[in-house]
Motif scaffolding. Sequence first.
Motif, PDB file in Angstrom:
ATOM      1  N   ASP A  19       3.987   1.120   9.946  1.00  0.00           N
ATOM      2  CA  ASP A  19       4.828  -0.145  10.220  1.00  0.00           C
ATOM      3  C   ASP A  19       5.151  -0.330  11.589  1.00  0.00           C
ATOM      4  O   ASP A  19       4.862  -1.589  12.385  1.00  0.00           O
ATOM      5  N   LEU A  20       5.603   0.499  12.251  1.00  0.00           N
ATOM      6  CA  LEU A  20       6.175   0.655  13.533  1.00  0.00           C
ATOM      7  C   LEU A  20       5.328   0.241  14.620  1.00  0.00           C
ATOM      8  O   LEU A  20       5.339  -0.605  15.493  1.00  0.00           O
ATOM      9  N   SER A  21       4.109   0.766  14.421  1.00  0.00           N
ATOM     10  CA  SER A  21       3.060   0.538  15.503  1.00  0.00           C
ATOM     11  C   SER A  21       2.128  -0.753  15.186  1.00  0.00           C
ATOM     12  O   SER A  21       1.342  -1.091  16.104  1.00  0.00           O
ATOM     13  N   THR A  22       2.097  -1.281  14.068  1.00  0.00           N
ATOM     14  CA  THR A  22       1.194  -2.460  13.691  1.00  0.00           C
ATOM     15  C   THR A  22       1.892  -3.778  13.489  1.00  0.00           C
ATOM     16  O   THR A  22       1.065  -4.839  13.677  1.00  0.00           O
ATOM     17  N   PHE A  23       3.276  -3.612  12.993  1.00  0.00           N
ATOM     18  CA  PHE A  23       3.872  -4.927  12.387  1.00  0.00           C
ATOM     19  C   PHE A  23       3.804  -6.057  13.566  1.00  0.00           C
ATOM     20  O   PHE A  23       3.861  -7.016  13.311  1.00  0.00           O
ATOM     21  N   ASN A  24       4.070  -5.429  14.976  1.00  0.00           N
ATOM     22  CA  ASN A  24       4.209  -6.624  15.942  1.00  0.00           C
ATOM     23  C   ASN A  24       3.029  -7.384  16.107  1.00  0.00           C
ATOM     24  O   ASN A  24       2.968  -8.343  16.735  1.00  0.00           O
ATOM     25  N   ILE A  25       1.775  -6.895  15.694  1.00  0.00           N
ATOM     26  CA  ILE A  25       0.578  -7.326  16.153  1.00  0.00           C
ATOM     27  C   ILE A  25       0.526  -8.826  15.499  1.00  0.00           C
ATOM     28  O   ILE A  25       0.063  -9.656  16.209  1.00  0.00           O
ATOM     29  N   LEU A  31      10.188 -13.817 -10.848  1.00  0.00           N
ATOM     30  CA  LEU A  31      10.713 -12.552 -10.109  1.00  0.00           C
ATOM     31  C   LEU A  31       9.779 -11.435 -10.344  1.00  0.00           C
ATOM     32  O   LEU A  31       9.535 -10.678  -9.488  1.00  0.00           O
ATOM     33  N   GLU A  32       9.168 -11.277 -11.557  1.00  0.00           N
ATOM     34  CA  GLU A  32       8.316 -10.128 -11.711  1.00  0.00           C
ATOM     35  C   GLU A  32       7.403 -10.303 -11.161  1.00  0.00           C
ATOM     36  O   GLU A  32       6.743  -9.203 -10.482  1.00  0.00           O
ATOM     37  N   ASP A  33       6.441 -11.376 -10.818  1.00  0.00           N
ATOM     38  CA  ASP A  33       5.297 -11.538 -10.002  1.00  0.00           C
ATOM     39  C   ASP A  33       5.687 -11.288  -8.326  1.00  0.00           C
ATOM     40  O   ASP A  33       4.932 -10.622  -7.805  1.00  0.00           O
ATOM     41  N   PHE A  34       6.785 -11.595  -7.949  1.00  0.00           N
ATOM     42  CA  PHE A  34       7.286 -11.347  -6.698  1.00  0.00           C
ATOM     43  C   PHE A  34       7.534  -9.915  -6.194  1.00  0.00           C
ATOM     44  O   PHE A  34       7.023  -9.568  -5.322  1.00  0.00           O
ATOM     45  N   ASN A  35       8.297  -9.456  -7.254  1.00  0.00           N
ATOM     46  CA  ASN A  35       8.445  -7.939  -7.076  1.00  0.00           C
ATOM     47  C   ASN A  35       6.893  -7.330  -7.158  1.00  0.00           C
ATOM     48  O   ASN A  35       6.939  -6.321  -6.476  1.00  0.00           O
ATOM     49  N   ASP A  36       5.807  -7.653  -7.885  1.00  0.00           N
ATOM     50  CA  ASP A  36       4.638  -7.012  -8.030  1.00  0.00           C
ATOM     51  C   ASP A  36       4.001  -7.091  -6.541  1.00  0.00           C
ATOM     52  O   ASP A  36       3.662  -6.098  -5.969  1.00  0.00           O
ATOM     53  N   PHE A  37       4.207  -8.334  -6.088  1.00  0.00           N
ATOM     54  CA  PHE A  37       3.539  -8.629  -4.754  1.00  0.00           C
ATOM     55  C   PHE A  37       4.214  -7.717  -3.672  1.00  0.00           C
ATOM     56  O   PHE A  37       3.481  -7.125  -2.815  1.00  0.00           O
ATOM     57  N   CYS A  38       5.600  -7.557  -3.613  1.00  0.00           N
ATOM     58  CA  CYS A  38       6.265  -6.907  -2.580  1.00  0.00           C
ATOM     59  C   CYS A  38       5.919  -5.276  -2.670  1.00  0.00           C
ATOM     60  O   CYS A  38       5.826  -4.625  -1.900  1.00  0.00           O
ATOM     61  N   GLN A  39       5.871  -4.936  -3.831  1.00  0.00           N
ATOM     62  CA  GLN A  39       5.526  -3.613  -4.117  1.00  0.00           C
ATOM     63  C   GLN A  39       4.081  -3.167  -3.585  1.00  0.00           C
ATOM     64  O   GLN A  39       3.572  -1.992  -3.246  1.00  0.00           O
ATOM     65  N   LYS A  40       3.122  -4.108  -3.651  1.00  0.00           N
ATOM     66  CA  LYS A  40       1.610  -3.967  -3.150  1.00  0.00           C
ATOM     67  C   LYS A  40       1.746  -4.029  -1.830  1.00  0.00           C
ATOM     68  O   LYS A  40       1.126  -3.292  -1.189  1.00  0.00           O
ATOM     69  N   LEU A  41       2.485  -4.585  -1.074  1.00  0.00           N
ATOM     70  CA  LEU A  41       3.014  -4.560   0.536  1.00  0.00           C
ATOM     71  C   LEU A  41       3.378  -3.407   1.085  1.00  0.00           C
ATOM     72  O   LEU A  41       2.693  -2.667   1.748  1.00  0.00           O
ATOM     73  N   GLY A  42       4.361  -2.643  -0.014  1.00  0.00           N
ATOM     74  CA  GLY A  42       4.750  -1.391   0.359  1.00  0.00           C
ATOM     75  C   GLY A  42       5.690  -1.354   1.699  1.00  0.00           C
ATOM     76  O   GLY A  42       6.051  -2.336   2.151  1.00  0.00           O
ATOM     77  N   GLY A  43       5.692   0.005   2.167  1.00  0.00           N
ATOM     78  CA  GLY A  43       6.498   0.131   3.247  1.00  0.00           C
ATOM     79  C   GLY A  43       8.192  -0.285   3.387  1.00  0.00           C
ATOM     80  O   GLY A  43       8.477  -0.317   2.325  1.00  0.00           O
TER      81      GLY A  43
END
Length: 395
Positions: free
Chosen positions: A30-36, A231-243
Amino acid sequence: STQSTWGVQVLVVLQAKLHLGYCFLRRAMDLSTFNIDDGFAEALLRGLRSGFLTREDYRHLSQCESIDDICMYLAETDYGQFLQNEPSPVPISTIVNKCKEKLANEFTFLRGQVSEPLGTFMDYITYEYMIDNVVALIQGTLNNRKPEDLLARVEPLGKFPQMQTITSLEASTSGYSDLYQTVLIDTPIGPYFEQFLEAHMSSNRDLSEMRNIFLETEIEIIRNTLKKAWLEDFNDFCQKLGGATGEIMSEILKFQADCRSISITYNSFNTSLNESSSRDSDRRQLYPSLGNMYPAGTVALSKAFNEETLEDAIKVFEFYNRMWQRVKSKEKSFEDMVYEEETKLFRLAFEQQFHYGIFYAYVKLKEQEIRNLKWIADMVVLKRDKNMDKAIETF
């Protein structure tokens, strides 16, 4: 037996170390690629953070003697001359609407600067307001309200091109056929309406049934069902993003899910949802399938039928029990307690970097700031200076 126990302990330690190593590796990525892709948008958002009203601003606003004084002071803040074209005295509702429009404009500008998957994350934020708008428009149309009055009250963050079509629908089978096409197919919140209708319609999907569903189902049940799906759909999406995004949003969304379940239970006590035949079926179906209370806590909530049994269901969860005790002592309403605790979570989101959670936190903190302004304006009009301190500071 001793060797077997020792082997299990070693395996547990190794698994914990592997998980910790994975977390460190994920955070380093996350630290090395987020800013790209997302560094510029995050920098813009952190710049907008400086525009929040401060404690000193709230002190000055609480000393205003009229709405005109409030408008004059806001002109010296980040809000600028957003009310300059409004005739005096400016209605409080106009101040609130203009603040929401300003937030929507800032959000739209930020949305235009991002790439995927941050763009989709920001779209999910708007879906909540789209649901509110669609439900309000359907309710207003069923009650024969004027389309211009309905459209004037929509949430700016939830506007979408097909909204005007909803207000012109006829209360007939053909009208609900148009609604099906407009809402279920042509908007991103369509899948949530699809889930709601699937739970209430028979297999042949007769569109005349849709009309009966909207006429016979309480509007708050429709709203809560759609918000649960979102809410459930948004949470699933966030968990797929991870980090860091997954971690921070998980904490926020779990809290919101728990509070939604408690609120639904509490507000149902004087309704048909509190009947013994409905508690464990209709009411329980409105609880989100996530949260710190899920599933054991929500099962207990589904059996509550008064404040005493609700307290019994909550008391095993120390954090929520403390909130409830403050509500019970009449110190604050449950809604105010939720706003207060949410604000703490949203502020904490800004303490970390390289995650999407601050975009959600920014919108919600601005919402709280707008609620604060409305509260202060109401107190100024009512000449109740002693109640000014109930505003919840954002930063």
